[in-house]
Each structure stands twice: as structure tokens, then as C-alpha cells.
Motif scaffolding. Structure first.
Motif, short mmCIF file in Angstrom:
data_model
loop_
_atom_site.label_atom_id
_atom_site.label_comp_id
_atom_site.label_asym_id
_atom_site.label_seq_id
_atom_site.Cartn_x
_atom_site.Cartn_y
_atom_site.Cartn_z
N THR A 1 -9.78 -48.04 11.75
CA THR A 1 -9.56 -48.94 12.88
C THR A 1 -8.82 -48.18 13.98
OG1 THR A 1 -7.40 -49.63 12.05
CG2 THR A 1 -9.32 -50.95 11.35
N ALA A 2 -8.66 -48.85 15.15
CA ALA A 2 -7.98 -48.22 16.28
C ALA A 2 -6.59 -47.73 15.87
CB ALA A 2 -7.88 -49.21 17.44
N VAL A 3 -5.82 -48.62 15.25
CA VAL A 3 -4.45 -48.24 14.90
C VAL A 3 -4.45 -47.13 13.84
CG1 VAL A 3 -4.04 -50.05 13.15
CG2 VAL A 3 -2.12 -49.15 14.47
N ASN B 1 -6.71 -44.82 13.56
CA ASN B 1 -7.05 -43.58 14.26
C ASN B 1 -5.82 -42.98 14.94
OD1 ASN B 1 -9.93 -42.39 14.60
ND2 ASN B 1 -10.28 -44.60 14.47
N VAL B 2 -5.03 -43.85 15.57
CA VAL B 2 -3.81 -43.37 16.25
C VAL B 2 -2.83 -42.76 15.24
CG1 VAL B 2 -1.80 -44.08 17.63
CG2 VAL B 2 -4.08 -44.96 18.20
N GLU B 3 -2.83 -43.33 14.02
CA GLU B 3 -1.91 -42.84 12.98
C GLU B 3 -2.31 -41.51 12.37
OE1 GLU B 3 -1.09 -45.60 9.75
OE2 GLU B 3 -1.27 -47.24 11.17
N PHE B 4 -3.53 -41.09 12.64
CA PHE B 4 -4.09 -39.96 11.88
C PHE B 4 -3.19 -38.72 11.79
CE2 PHE B 4 -6.58 -36.03 11.75
CZ PHE B 4 -7.08 -36.14 10.46
N GLY B 5 -2.73 -38.24 12.95
CA GLY B 5 -1.94 -37.01 12.97
C GLY B 5 -0.64 -37.14 12.19
N LEU B 6 -0.06 -38.33 12.26
CA LEU B 6 1.21 -38.57 11.55
C LEU B 6 0.96 -38.56 10.05
CD1 LEU B 6 2.52 -41.44 13.85
CD2 LEU B 6 3.29 -39.05 13.84
N GLU B 7 -0.19 -39.07 9.65
CA GLU B 7 -0.55 -39.10 8.24
C GLU B 7 -0.67 -37.66 7.72
OE1 GLU B 7 -3.60 -42.03 7.66
OE2 GLU B 7 -4.33 -40.91 5.92
N ILE B 8 -1.33 -36.82 8.50
CA ILE B 8 -1.49 -35.41 8.14
C ILE B 8 -0.11 -34.75 7.99
CG2 ILE B 8 -2.31 -33.15 9.02
CD1 ILE B 8 -4.55 -34.96 8.08
N GLN B 9 0.81 -35.18 8.83
CA GLN B 9 2.16 -34.59 8.77
C GLN B 9 3.01 -35.20 7.67
OE1 GLN B 9 4.06 -34.69 12.61
NE2 GLN B 9 2.58 -33.26 13.51
N ARG C 1 6.48 -46.12 9.03
CA ARG C 1 6.89 -45.43 10.27
C ARG C 1 5.67 -45.13 11.14
NH1 ARG C 1 9.64 -44.49 14.04
NH2 ARG C 1 9.69 -42.46 15.03
N ARG C 2 4.60 -44.67 10.47
CA ARG C 2 3.34 -44.37 11.16
C ARG C 2 2.83 -45.57 11.91
NH1 ARG C 2 0.84 -42.30 6.09
NH2 ARG C 2 -0.63 -44.00 6.09
N ARG C 3 2.82 -46.68 11.21
CA ARG C 3 2.29 -47.91 11.81
C ARG C 3 3.16 -48.32 12.99
NH1 ARG C 3 -1.88 -51.43 10.29
NH2 ARG C 3 -2.64 -49.43 9.57
N GLU D 1 -6.93 -53.64 15.17
CA GLU D 1 -7.70 -53.70 13.92
C GLU D 1 -9.20 -53.53 14.12
OE1 GLU D 1 -5.96 -53.60 11.28
OE2 GLU D 1 -4.04 -54.03 12.27
N LYS D 2 -9.60 -53.22 15.32
CA LYS D 2 -11.04 -53.04 15.58
C LYS D 2 -11.47 -51.62 15.21
CE LYS D 2 -11.68 -56.93 18.06
NZ LYS D 2 -11.96 -58.12 17.23
N TYR D 3 -12.73 -51.49 14.85
CA TYR D 3 -13.30 -50.17 14.57
C TYR D 3 -13.89 -49.61 15.86
CZ TYR D 3 -12.47 -51.09 9.71
OH TYR D 3 -11.84 -51.34 8.53
N PRO D 4 -14.02 -48.28 15.95
CA PRO D 4 -14.53 -47.68 17.20
C PRO D 4 -15.82 -48.33 17.70
CG PRO D 4 -13.66 -45.96 15.80
CD PRO D 4 -13.56 -47.25 15.01
#
Ligand SMILES: Nc1ncnc2c1ncn2[C@@H]1O[C@H](COP(=O)(O)OP(=O)(O)OP(=O)(O)O)[C@@H](O)[C@H]1O
Ligand SMILES: [Mg+2]
Length: 260
Positions: A96-98, A100-108, A114-116, A133-136
Motif C-alpha cells: 500500500t501507499a504507506v 511503500n513509504v515505509e520501505f527504506g526504514l524497514e530495510i534499515q 516507528r516506521r508507521r 491504505e491504497k495500492y499503487p
């Protein structure tokens, strides 16, 4: 390398070999980007701007020359230090949009809560709060682009590479996003390399504008913009610079179109 320099591009060139022949994308570009600078690259379509940015980000290997970040040669991507907004948003369709935004933080390895929180906070100014909550596939082109901007900004990287980040946005949103980015840049002291086709954007946001020639892209000129913000776009200095910038870009765009 002096203390004020963060990124040094030293004589980089890139040629792509394709089945229909070779393309010289970038030729012998050198540029020192200062710490905390907002450096904009402008130039005709196909002149190698994205290629140059990809070399700075360690995603494309230069054929000649090198890129240094804090005296260290770039040998590959370093997502902790360099965040990128690509020309094509390249979102993960299954997130979902959120998410996707969290992606880099998850990798870290940042924990879920906190990510959310970080991602949710970014979605507000991006105008996407109700679309978390929408998908691309459920988002408009401009919304997808804004999710990609959020994904890059969520990671607190020192260097931000932005390849036409507002290209898919309507004029009004584009102006507002520019103001928002400027605010983040000034508060967080990041170093930004920004690619745009918009003269207005270049003049309103940058501390320096680098004009590239038609392909193979070289540096044609560098314009310093030692003016405060918000910029008075009707001031005599800006109006004069706009005319100068346009005449240089016009020449190169005509060349690019003639040679394409
Ligand atoms: N992976 C690739 N393989 C082959 N050729 C490529 C590749 N990527 C870019 N090129 C070519 O290199 C040249 C420069 O491309 P690049 O994407 O860097 O230009 P650009 O300045 O970003 O253009 P635009 O403003 O349209 O985004 C173009 O002629 C393009 O066709
Ligand atoms: Mg490009």
C-alpha cells in the motif's frame, strides 16, 4: 576535497552499447556539490541527466572518471546515505501507499510502530493521508509520484537525488510540493541534486543551476543563485537570470531535437 564539498564528480563519461549502436550519454562532466546545497540540473531531454544522477547514486558505473562522496569513491548504492526519487516512481505494487513509504526504514531495521509513525506523518503534507491504505494501481499518476517522494524522504539520508520528482504533478500541486521540499531541505540540511525541466522550479528552489548541453551531456554553464527564500520571482535579478537560462536551454533543446 575542501570541507564544504560533499560530492565531487570527476570527469565522468557514460556510453551505452545497444544492439542498434552506441549512445554517448554523458561526456566528461565534473562538478563539485557543496554540503547543504540545492543543486539543480537542467538540460534537454536525452542529454544524460538521469544517467548522471544514477552515477552519483552508484546505480550506473561510469566508463571514465569517478564520483566521490566525502572523499570516498562511489562503488555502488548506499541507501543509508543517498536516497533517490526516480523519474519513474517504481513503487512496489503489492504494498500500500504507506507500506511503500515505509520501505527504506524497514530495510534499515526500524521497528514497525516507528516506521508507521514516520510514514504516516509524511503522508499528510504529501496530500495522501486518506490514501495510505491504497495500492499503487488505485492511485493517480501524481499520487504515485508523491508516494515515491515520501519513500525517499522517510529515510533520513544526507543526500537526496531527485529526478524530475514533480514531473507527473499538476501545476498547483507542483508549486506546493516545491515549497514543502524547500522547507524540509532548509530544516534538515540535506544536500539535494534535483533534475527538472521547469525553469520556474529551478529558479525558485536552487542555490545553483547547472545547464547541460544536448547529448552527449556536458556542462554548458553554472548559474549561482545566492538569493533567499521565498524567492521573489518577479525581481530584476531572477527575471534576468530566467532570460539567460532560457536562451541557453533553448539553444541546446534545438540542437537535441535536430540531432535526434
Ligand atoms: N539503459 C540504457 N541503455 C541504453 N541507452 C540508454 C539507457 N539509459 C539511457 N540511455 C540513453 O542515454 C541517453 C541519455 O539518457 P538519460 O535518461 O540519462 O537522459 P535524460 O537527460 O534523463 O532525459 P529526460 O530529460 O528525457 O529524462 C539517451 O539517449 C538514452 O536513450
Ligand atoms: Mg531523465
Amino acid at each position: 576535497m575542501s570541507a564544504v564539498e560533499l560530492i565531487r564528480i570527476e570527469g565522468v563519461s557514460k556510453r551505452y552499447e545497444t544492439t542498434s549502436g552506441a549512445v554517448d550519454a554523458v561526456r566528461d562532466v565534473s562538478l563539485a556539490v557543496r554540503r547543504g546545497e540545492f543543486c539543480t540540473i537542467i538540460g534537454p531531454s536525452g542529454c544524460g541527466k538521469s544517467t548522471l544522477l544514477a552515477m552519483v547514486g552508484g546505480l550506473v558505473q561510469a566508463d571514465a572518471g569517478r564520483v566521490l562522496i566525502e572523499t570516498q569513491p562511489v562503488t555502488g548504492p548506499d541507501p543509508k546515505r543517498v536516497a533517490t526519487v526516480f523519474q519513474d516512481p517504481g513503487l512496489f505494487p503489492w504494498r500500500t501507499a504507506v507500506e511503500n513509504v515505509e520501505f527504506g526504514l524497514e530495510i534499515q531495521g526500524v521497528d514497525g510502530k516507528r516506521r508507521r509513525a514516520v510514514a504516516t506523518e509524511l503522508l499528510g503534507p504529501l496530500g495522501l493521508r486518506r490514501f495510505a491504505e491504497k495500492y499503487p494501481r488505485e492511485l493517480s499518476g501524481g499520487m504515485r509520484q508523491r508516494v515515491a517522494i515520501g519513500r525517499a524522504l522517510a529515510v533520513d539520508a544526507q543526500i537526496l537525488l531527485m529526478d524530475e520528482p514533480f514531473g507527473a504533478l499538476d501545476e498547483q500541486t507542483r508549486v506546493l510540493m516545491g515549497e514543502w521540499l524547500l522547507d524540509i531541505w532548509r530544516r534538515t540540511e540535506r544536500t539535494v541534486i534535483f533534475v527538472t525541466h521547469s525553469l520556474h522550479e529551478a529558479l525558485a528552489l536552487s542555490s545553483r543551476v547547472v545547464v547541460m548541453t544536448a547529448r552527449p551531456g556536458r556542462i554548458k554553464s553554472v548559474i549561482e543563485l545566492p538569493y533567499g527564500y521565498p524567492r521573489l520571482m518577479e525581481s530584476a535579478e531572477i527575471v534576468t537570470l530566467r532570460a539567460k537560462l532560457w536562451s541557453e536551454i533553448r539553444d541546446e533543446s534545438l540542437r537535441a531535437m535536430g540531432e535526434a
